[in-house]
Write an enzyme that holds these catalytic residues in place. Structure first.
Site, PDB file in Angstrom:
ATOM      1  N   ASP B 227       0.833  -1.211   0.000  1.00  0.00           N
ATOM      2  CA  ASP B 227       0.000   0.000   0.000  1.00  0.00           C
ATOM      3  C   ASP B 227       0.870   1.265   0.000  1.00  0.00           C
ATOM      4  O   ASP B 227       1.673   1.474   0.908  1.00  0.00           O
ATOM      5  CB  ASP B 227      -0.864  -0.040   1.270  1.00  0.00           C
ATOM      6  N   HIS B 400      -3.943   4.508   6.579  1.00  0.00           N
ATOM      7  CA  HIS B 400      -2.843   3.978   5.762  1.00  0.00           C
ATOM      8  C   HIS B 400      -1.488   4.238   6.410  1.00  0.00           C
ATOM      9  O   HIS B 400      -1.247   5.318   6.945  1.00  0.00           O
ATOM     10  CB  HIS B 400      -2.858   4.619   4.376  1.00  0.00           C
TER      11      HIS B 400
END
Lengths: 584, 584
Positions: B227, B400
């Protein structure tokens, strides 16, 4: 990423972002103000309060007017296709002869950009400002074929403009030669900061005159108009001088070409780039019309120190070895036609981005431009270049005082009344809170958005009414003919396109003289998309003919209804339906 | 503010932000890949790399396919009127029967939103995911009248899907029950993080399984897909648990009503709001369709702890004293039809904002939504409410991993090859740099945007070609018929509107049978704006008739040219010119 994007399609007309028509708060009145109280001073903004841009504040005393700044606002998604938004001059357009002077605090577009439009209404308004500001105004007016009546002032000057007793103070901002103005009237003493920050290490040594402000504070400031842009931001601005070493280090380490973008009026930023290039044996090429013009003016006024032989023209620059050049350009906001955007898309005429290129965006990211700027950064990154920007290096500082510096201002001036200017509501409110925290009574802090009238009477500022202030759009050569209807249509067309249905009828019988023509633009890429609607329109025309309808307007309505229903049921889309019925 | 906004009017077609068609870098190839090497593993993304959204990665081994995630992308200014953008299935649409499973890492729209569109092509693809993820997928498929073949997995499971040997790991993100997937193939071991962060104090105690990742690292991870969303952000994410006390304090201090907006799938954020309300004696009313649905599912799966009697329906809530209610709604991204935007504009059916209201936006500001979100904040502020948001209080943390946490991941996994996923180019590049700084050789980090094919052969990942991946637009009920032509027309119409000219002619002589009809939409508010063009069109029609021209197409061309020139010279605007010539 939890994706919950704003669905622009469902925007209800133009009301997003526009203030509600009526609200209940007494401090935001709807009605016109009463006649000014004798001996009172009136203040209202024709732009710049409740928004960032088109700053223009009007002061009225004893029937005479003084205007501070006259800038433009750049359009957002809410006003598609518009070039500029002007302050709304209506409240003063019948009283232009009452204006004693237009005072300009500095040369940014949001403070001077609308001057030509005001001067078109009355060309001989005295335009007052510092030297560099007036140089920029003169250049702008020349483009509009106007010859303004300029009156130069400088910090320390105390000058009468008609009955207005004005004193000017040095102010530090992101453009040289900015000033604040103090206005002494029998109703009281005003101080308007213009755009301001308190850089304690300014490149030109020209500090914001806090001592002067303190002196005014001693005298007693009755109304203090204060830049709100950064009031939400805690702390202090890093000195501009600290950008220099960062840029110098980037220049030193860059293996090959350097392309740097910044604002075309940021003389001190460019100065630091020149110094960095010079220190590391590189030439500098300035590109972009506004960059060349503004830096030329800065040089004319000795605001820029350019080492001999440092600057080169573009054709000469293209012949230099890659590691001996810094190209300085505009385009830092992702403007699609600017050189930097073209490079990022790989369609620049002469510059192809390579993996050893270093691109520096020594600039802010103005709200609303995020998508465009990140598109440029992504495009350049994709081509392999190293992209340096304020998100990953200290290559930009703001020009506006954040909360910490605003507190210094309030404590120096110790005003009786405060009116936050220059900002959206969130900024105005944050600025108001800072004022009250320094001891200004809450009731003496007036948040007066565009058009709201503030009367200073007996040392007390209060909101007394509202003059109408709307959006004035410049689109191409015309001003004012683009309004809510046109913008609403553009937004609808931009979301759904249109379907046109054209029918020629016999004007007596209403009989269709040919098959109707259906065409769509912005509706579908499928050339057969509208085929299924054709028989529906023909059926409707037959039905109307059988009913003896020959009125083109009624036929158009019927056709619109049929196609509208069909497209909604078949596609769940909302194109504009545009029937044209020609009676022959 | 130095105003240098991006002038959207001058956008050159749709190329802004779109990658250039061809580029010279060998690592970004144009051609199709060769046939897969026997024993090699192929990876390519049909969405999500080079953009934030529509994540979908395809793995191929020995002729069989495994797909990870199948999400949607929300449209930007470049695709006006579009509802959703899907991954481009073309590269696999002839091989749907080769898919052994679709593995979903978590339930956010950008990971599951396109599942129904894939299942329409082949309804019996096994859909694999954790319990909560599958609950959300099932609800979504139900709306599309699809019955998916669901296969539940949980962290710790090791399951074969066809020939694919998959192991699942707990991952912390901004939605419960997220997983990472490790895939063992004869070509090597892959690990795909999905969306991930390393909150060390997660509300549900379910940590990202760093130990499991380390164990994989021992075994040897040949390709690590990571990610990239926050790779540009330094440091670490504040624990979600630290949001709770901030919200609790806001609830305690609020004098009257509280309206809180957050993402409709953020179960842990809502949990903390429930706890804060409960602690301070307030009831909670959940509003918004997706909020009610998702929290219902979370409750069904025991992911939400709701104190008895805490929740009230809207009608009951409206009867409560103002200081006994917390209203939790969607609309945190400024969606214009959401309740919060209506309140900010003052046109909500039942809620009028008052100065004693406290509004909390416990949410991120997704890039592209800035203008809409600030319009909401300004509108609420203008109405006097206190607005708390991530810009002025710690009421949101990201889902994130930023740079600091990504370094932990790289050091745990010690991968041989790295492929950054989920992000724009600036994010991918930043993530790649983090990988190399932990010791992954530069040549083993492959930035492979959508469509770029990565082959893992003999432990070495390399780019070998490109499959075509375009934008697939959903607009209303149809998919795929809106493409570049339609969007280009919408953008042009949205900037300049159109002028239509309708003429009926005699099909033999070409003679005009009536005066031409000129009409504009999105061009000017002035009803007489086109009057001056009327005689020009009539002159042109006479000229063409005199020349004996009767071809409707040529007449249309002539009329378009005349009006186009007139509008350019008179207005400097660029409306679309739409002539329709009917031969009767």
């Amino acid at each position: 990423m939890s994706p919950q994007r704003n669905d622009r399609r469902n925007r209800p007309g133009r009301s997003l972002g526009a203030p509600p028509e009526k609200i209940d708060r007494p401090e935001l009145p709807d009605g016109p103000p009463p006649a000014p109280v004798k001996g009172g001073l009136r203040t209202f903004a024709l732009g710049g309060i409740g928004e960032v841009g088109r700053n223009m504040t009007v002061f009225e005393y004893d029937g005479r007017l003084l205007v501070v700044d006259c800038g433009v606002l750049f359009p957002s998604d809410d006003s598609p296709g518009v070039d500029l938004i002007l302050p709304d001059f209506r409240a003063i357009e019948d009283r232009l002869d009452d204006i004693d002077a237009l005072v300009l605090t500095h040369g940014h577009e949001d403070h001077i950009g609308a001057v030509p439009w005001l001067l078109r209404l009355r060309p001989d308004i005295p335009v007052v400002g510092s030297r560099f500001t007036l140089a920029l105004v003169a250049a702008k007016c020349k483009e509009h074929r106007l010859t303004p009546h300029l009156q130069e002032v400088k910090e320390g000057d105390r000058v009468r403009h008609g009955g207005w007793d004005c004193e000017y103070f040095a102010v530090n901002h992101s453009i040289p030669d900015a000033i604040a103005v103090a206005i002494r009237t029998p109703a009281g003493l005003l101080l308007h900061t213009g755009d301001i920050k308190l850089d304690q290490l300014p490149l030109d040594g020209r500090l914001t005159d806090l001592a002067g402000f303190s002196r005014l504070g001693e005298e007693g400031v009755d109304l203090f108009l204060v830049d709100s842009t950064n009031a939400e931001v805690p702390g202090f601005v890093t000195p501009e001088a600290e950008i220099g070493p960062v840029i110098s280090d980037l220049v030193r380490r860059a293996p090959s070409r350097i392309i740097l973008a910044c604002f075309a009026s940021h003389v001190h930023r460019v100065q630091q780039v020149l110094d960095a290039a010079h220190a590391h044996g590189r030439k500098v090429c300035l590109t972009g019309r506004s960059m060349l013009r503004n830096m030329g003016l800065a040089d004319d006024h000795s605001l820029l120190k350019i080492p001999d032989g440092l600057l080169v023209e573009l054709d000469e620059a293209m012949k230099l070895p890659d590691d001996q050049l810094v190209l300085v350009s505009t385009g830092s906001q992702g403007e699609p036609l600017a050189a930097l955007s073209r490079m990022a898309r790989g369609d620049h005429r002469s510059i192809t981005i390579r993996p050893d290129d270093t691109i520096i965006l020594a600039s802010s990211l103005i709200p609303g431009n995020e998508t465009a700027v990140f598109a440029v950064i992504n495009g350049l990154t994709r081509l392999g270049a190293t992209v340096v920007h304020q998100g990953n290096a200290k290559v930009h500082v703001s020009g506006h005082a954040p909360a910490g510096e605003l507190l210094f201002l309030y404590n120096a001036v110790r005003p009786s009344n405060v009116m936050p200017v220059h900002g959206e509501w969130r900024h105005l409110r944050a600025n108001a809170e800072l004022a009250t925290r320094t001891g200004v009574p809450e009731e003496s802090v007036v948040i007066a958005e565009n058009g709201v009238v503030v009367d200073l009477v007996d040392g007390r500022a209060a909101i007394t009414g509202r003059v109408e202030v709307g959006q004035v759009y410049v689109d191409g050569l015309a001003v004012g003919d683009v309004g809510e209807t046109t913008l609403g249509d553009r937004i609808a067309l931009g979301e759904g396109g249109f379907i046109s249905i054209t029918v020629a009828i016999d004007q007596k019988s209403g009989r269709a003289l040919s098959r109707p023509t259906l065409a769509g633009r912005g509706f579908s890429d499928d050339p057969k998309a509208l085929d299924a609607a054709q028989p529906l329109v023909e059926d409707e025309l037959s039905r109307l003919e059988n009913e003896g309808v020959s009125d083109p307007h009624r036929i158009a309505q019927g056709v619109r209804r049929v196609v509208g229903r069909w497209v909604s049921e078949t596609y769940r889309r909302r194109p504009m339906i545009v029937p044209t019925v020609i009676a022959v």
